[in-house]
Design a protein around this motif. Structure first.
Motif, PDB file in Angstrom:
ATOM      1  N   ARG A  61       0.816  -0.893   0.010  1.00 32.57           N
ATOM      2  CA  ARG A  61       0.178   0.302  -0.201  1.00 32.57           C
ATOM      3  C   ARG A  61       0.931   1.127  -0.235  1.00 32.57           C
ATOM      4  O   ARG A  61       2.134   1.527   0.476  1.00 32.57           O
ATOM      5  CB  ARG A  61      -0.582  -0.330   1.664  1.00 32.57           C
ATOM      6  CG  ARG A  61      -0.745  -0.426   2.679  1.00 32.57           C
ATOM      7  CD  ARG A  61      -1.272  -0.848   3.734  1.00 32.57           C
ATOM      8  NE  ARG A  61      -0.989  -0.112   5.212  1.00 32.57           N
ATOM      9  CZ  ARG A  61       0.081  -1.882   5.391  1.00 32.57           C
ATOM     10  NH1 ARG A  61       0.470  -2.837   4.428  1.00 32.57           N
ATOM     11  NH2 ARG A  61       0.312  -1.352   6.478  1.00 32.57           N
ATOM     12  N   ARG A  62       0.724   2.264  -0.120  1.00 28.89           N
ATOM     13  CA  ARG A  62       1.057   3.750  -0.568  1.00 28.89           C
ATOM     14  C   ARG A  62       0.039   5.316   0.154  1.00 28.89           C
ATOM     15  O   ARG A  62      -0.760   4.801  -0.536  1.00 28.89           O
ATOM     16  CB  ARG A  62       1.151   3.856  -2.098  1.00 28.89           C
ATOM     17  CG  ARG A  62       1.829   3.129  -2.740  1.00 28.89           C
ATOM     18  CD  ARG A  62       3.305   3.122  -2.177  1.00 28.89           C
ATOM     19  NE  ARG A  62       4.832   2.384  -2.947  1.00 28.89           N
ATOM     20  CZ  ARG A  62       4.352   1.103  -2.467  1.00 28.89           C
ATOM     21  NH1 ARG A  62       4.757   0.881  -1.303  1.00 28.89           N
ATOM     22  NH2 ARG A  62       5.830  -0.064  -3.354  1.00 28.89           N
ATOM     23  N   HIS A  63       0.502   5.576   1.014  1.00 28.17           N
ATOM     24  CA  HIS A  63      -0.146   6.582   1.946  1.00 28.17           C
ATOM     25  C   HIS A  63       0.000   7.382   1.174  1.00 28.17           C
ATOM     26  O   HIS A  63       1.126   8.069   0.857  1.00 28.17           O
ATOM     27  CB  HIS A  63       0.290   6.668   3.004  1.00 28.17           C
ATOM     28  CG  HIS A  63       0.136   5.059   4.002  1.00 28.17           C
ATOM     29  ND1 HIS A  63       0.509   5.463   5.525  1.00 28.17           N
ATOM     30  CD2 HIS A  63      -0.320   4.023   3.398  1.00 28.17           C
ATOM     31  CE1 HIS A  63      -0.249   4.251   5.734  1.00 28.17           C
ATOM     32  NE2 HIS A  63      -0.576   3.707   5.014  1.00 28.17           N
ATOM     33  N   LEU A  64      -0.797   8.474   0.944  1.00 25.33           N
ATOM     34  CA  LEU A  64      -1.047  10.056   0.727  1.00 25.33           C
ATOM     35  C   LEU A  64      -2.255  10.164   1.530  1.00 25.33           C
ATOM     36  O   LEU A  64      -3.307  10.199   1.594  1.00 25.33           O
ATOM     37  CB  LEU A  64      -2.087   9.716  -0.766  1.00 25.33           C
ATOM     38  CG  LEU A  64      -0.864   8.703  -1.878  1.00 25.33           C
ATOM     39  CD1 LEU A  64      -1.674   8.771  -3.105  1.00 25.33           C
ATOM     40  CD2 LEU A  64       0.193  10.287  -2.381  1.00 25.33           C
ATOM     41  N   LEU A  65      -1.382  11.714   2.013  1.00 25.48           N
ATOM     42  CA  LEU A  65      -2.793  12.487   2.857  1.00 25.48           C
ATOM     43  C   LEU A  65      -3.164  13.663   1.679  1.00 25.48           C
ATOM     44  O   LEU A  65      -2.564  15.079   1.152  1.00 25.48           O
ATOM     45  CB  LEU A  65      -1.895  12.753   3.579  1.00 25.48           C
ATOM     46  CG  LEU A  65      -2.725  13.810   5.059  1.00 25.48           C
ATOM     47  CD1 LEU A  65      -3.579  13.319   5.182  1.00 25.48           C
ATOM     48  CD2 LEU A  65      -1.455  14.793   5.730  1.00 25.48           C
ATOM     49  N   ALA A  66      -4.841  13.515   1.274  1.00 22.53           N
ATOM     50  CA  ALA A  66      -5.526  14.108   0.497  1.00 22.53           C
ATOM     51  C   ALA A  66      -6.145  15.611   2.083  1.00 22.53           C
ATOM     52  O   ALA A  66      -7.034  15.336   2.830  1.00 22.53           O
ATOM     53  CB  ALA A  66      -6.062  14.154  -0.276  1.00 22.53           C
ATOM     54  N   VAL A  67      -5.684  16.634   2.015  1.00 21.24           N
ATOM     55  CA  VAL A  67      -7.111  17.810   2.707  1.00 21.24           C
ATOM     56  C   VAL A  67      -7.450  18.730   1.582  1.00 21.24           C
ATOM     57  O   VAL A  67      -6.976  19.667   0.199  1.00 21.24           O
ATOM     58  CB  VAL A  67      -5.850  19.058   3.122  1.00 21.24           C
ATOM     59  CG1 VAL A  67      -5.983  19.847   4.117  1.00 21.24           C
ATOM     60  CG2 VAL A  67      -4.615  17.318   3.948  1.00 21.24           C
ATOM     61  N   GLY A  68      -8.365  18.709   2.378  1.00 22.77           N
ATOM     62  CA  GLY A  68      -9.740  19.513   0.971  1.00 22.77           C
ATOM     63  C   GLY A  68     -10.315  18.321   0.144  1.00 22.77           C
ATOM     64  O   GLY A  68     -10.857  19.990  -1.043  1.00 22.77           O
ATOM     65  N   LEU A  69     -11.046  17.785   0.751  1.00 24.24           N
ATOM     66  CA  LEU A  69     -12.034  16.726  -0.069  1.00 24.24           C
ATOM     67  C   LEU A  69     -13.111  17.167   0.028  1.00 24.24           C
ATOM     68  O   LEU A  69     -13.368  17.463   1.542  1.00 24.24           O
ATOM     69  CB  LEU A  69     -11.731  15.295   0.678  1.00 24.24           C
ATOM     70  CG  LEU A  69     -10.355  14.901   0.118  1.00 24.24           C
ATOM     71  CD1 LEU A  69     -10.767  13.157   0.884  1.00 24.24           C
ATOM     72  CD2 LEU A  69      -9.892  14.908  -1.545  1.00 24.24           C
ATOM     73  N   ALA A  70     -14.102  17.177  -1.050  1.00 29.12           N
ATOM     74  CA  ALA A  70     -15.704  17.025  -1.109  1.00 29.12           C
ATOM     75  C   ALA A  70     -16.352  16.492  -0.725  1.00 29.12           C
ATOM     76  O   ALA A  70     -17.614  16.255  -0.317  1.00 29.12           O
ATOM     77  CB  ALA A  70     -15.937  18.606  -2.323  1.00 29.12           C
ATOM     78  N   GLU A  71     -15.976  15.031  -1.373  1.00 30.12           N
ATOM     79  CA  GLU A  71     -16.693  13.796  -1.350  1.00 30.12           C
ATOM     80  C   GLU A  71     -15.416  12.728  -1.313  1.00 30.12           C
ATOM     81  O   GLU A  71     -14.501  13.232  -1.344  1.00 30.12           O
ATOM     82  CB  GLU A  71     -16.866  13.281  -3.403  1.00 30.12           C
ATOM     83  CG  GLU A  71     -17.684  15.132  -3.541  1.00 30.12           C
ATOM     84  CD  GLU A  71     -18.023  14.328  -4.873  1.00 30.12           C
ATOM     85  OE1 GLU A  71     -17.377  13.700  -5.744  1.00 30.12           O
ATOM     86  OE2 GLU A  71     -18.695  15.383  -5.327  1.00 30.12           O
ATOM     87  N   PRO A  72     -15.932  11.319  -0.645  1.00 31.64           N
ATOM     88  CA  PRO A  72     -15.195  11.091  -0.329  1.00 31.64           C
ATOM     89  C   PRO A  72     -15.017   9.616  -0.704  1.00 31.64           C
ATOM     90  O   PRO A  72     -15.173  10.386  -2.161  1.00 31.64           O
ATOM     91  CB  PRO A  72     -17.134  10.167   0.627  1.00 31.64           C
ATOM     92  CG  PRO A  72     -17.912  10.758   0.846  1.00 31.64           C
ATOM     93  CD  PRO A  72     -17.809  11.906  -0.019  1.00 31.64           C
ATOM     94  N   ILE A  73     -13.262   9.288  -0.819  1.00 29.83           N
ATOM     95  CA  ILE A  73     -12.875   8.774  -1.335  1.00 29.83           C
ATOM     96  C   ILE A  73     -12.524   7.446  -0.760  1.00 29.83           C
ATOM     97  O   ILE A  73     -12.109   7.337   0.734  1.00 29.83           O
ATOM     98  CB  ILE A  73     -11.241   8.921  -1.845  1.00 29.83           C
ATOM     99  CG1 ILE A  73     -12.005  10.676  -2.906  1.00 29.83           C
ATOM    100  CG2 ILE A  73     -10.226   8.458  -2.683  1.00 29.83           C
ATOM    101  CD1 ILE A  73     -11.091  11.407  -3.408  1.00 29.83           C
ATOM    102  N   PRO A  74     -12.552   6.027  -1.024  1.00 28.47           N
ATOM    103  CA  PRO A  74     -12.549   5.199  -0.423  1.00 28.47           C
ATOM    104  C   PRO A  74     -10.917   4.492  -0.104  1.00 28.47           C
ATOM    105  O   PRO A  74      -9.929   5.533  -0.964  1.00 28.47           O
ATOM    106  CB  PRO A  74     -12.743   4.166  -1.264  1.00 28.47           C
ATOM    107  CG  PRO A  74     -13.210   4.577  -2.425  1.00 28.47           C
ATOM    108  CD  PRO A  74     -13.384   6.036  -2.540  1.00 28.47           C
ATOM    109  N   ASP A  75     -10.450   3.782  -0.001  1.00 27.82           N
ATOM    110  CA  ASP A  75      -8.941   2.760   0.812  1.00 27.82           C
ATOM    111  C   ASP A  75      -8.963   1.785  -0.881  1.00 27.82           C
ATOM    112  O   ASP A  75     -10.019   1.328  -1.321  1.00 27.82           O
ATOM    113  CB  ASP A  75      -9.171   2.529   1.872  1.00 27.82           C
ATOM    114  CG  ASP A  75      -8.643   3.358   2.901  1.00 27.82           C
ATOM    115  OD1 ASP A  75      -7.463   4.617   2.596  1.00 27.82           O
ATOM    116  OD2 ASP A  75      -9.437   4.073   4.070  1.00 27.82           O
TER     117      ASP A  75
END
Length: 240
Positions: free
Chosen positions: A58-72
């Motif tokens: 797995r590769r971790h990515l940190l997203a700030v400022g999302l408006a809609e859900p994104i799964p793992d």
């Protein structure tokens, strides 16, 4: 877990903004909890640390400022594309760390999709943080530091100060996307070192197969890509 103890420690440490990004938690829950604990003294910003790829790789990515859900557990390209569509700031936490991080080649390959690379993480050893600083310099991307706190006592051990006011989630997203000037700070001394070791030890539980068995076998877990909440939108990039 974000609670009164975490908020009290953040304020005691002089933090103005706390990024809240627990694993395997959907965005609506993150937003509701962040709003509950935000006040005039502390802004809590919800974020998603998405696990791209399979559990083993797995590769971790940190997203700030999302408006809609994104799964793992979607593909790396699928994650980057979803972040781009929402205009999120995309950060690389703990680069080159074990099998849970982007490596140097991947960071270079996706350089234009990345807004910052973590250059100091509490749970990593100094040689690992030096390596992270080198890769950030090599790809010409700003750094950032964080306590990466999974234990409440770690909050405020590492922080990033921007040379501009951050009064809202949008302010933070723009500062990250713009590459705004910033400085990374950390505490020192034996307590700081002890908290780092405690965070590192916590990885044993965090990365256990028993935890995976409990969380990601049925497809009904909150951030599983086949969960009904995502309405099949990520079926084409799901890895499970």
């Amino acid at each position: 877990m974000l609670n009164e103890r975490v908020v009290a420690r953040a304020k005691a440490c002089g933090l103005d903004v706390l990024v809240y990004a627990p694993h395997f938690t959907r965005l609506p829950e993150l937003r509701a909890r962040a709003e509950r604990f935000s006040d005039d003294d502390l802004l809590v910003v919800p974020a998603r640390e998405v696990f791209a790829g399979t559990w083993r790789d797995r590769r971790h990515l940190l997203a700030v400022g999302l408006a809609e859900p994104i799964p793992d557990f979607i593909s790396l390209d699928g994650a980057f594309d979803a972040f781009r569509r929402q205009g999120a700031a995309v950060l690389v936490p703990h680069p080159l760390f074990l099998n849970v991080s982007l490596d140097a080649e991947e960071i270079r390959a996706h350089r234009e999709r990345i807004h910052a690379v973590e250059t100091h993480n509490l749970k990593l050893f100094e040689w690992q943080n030096r390596r992270a600083r080198r890769i950030a310099h090599d790809v010409d991307r700003p750094g950032f530091g964080s306590s990466y706190a999974h234990l409440h006592g770690s909050v405020g051990e590492v922080w990033t100060t921007f040379e501009r006011e951050i009064d809202s989630e949008l302010d933070l997203v723009e500062a990250l996307r713009d590459g705004a000037p910033r400085t990374v700070y950390r505490r020192n001394g034996p307590w700081h070192a002890a908290r780092g070791l405690a965070e590192f030890a916590h990885l044993g539980y965090e990365n256990s197969w028993s935890k995976l068995d409990r969380m990601f076998l049925s497809g009904t877990e909150p951030t599983h890509p086949s969960h009904v909440a995502y309405g099949g939108r990520f079926d084409d990039v799901s890895v499970y």
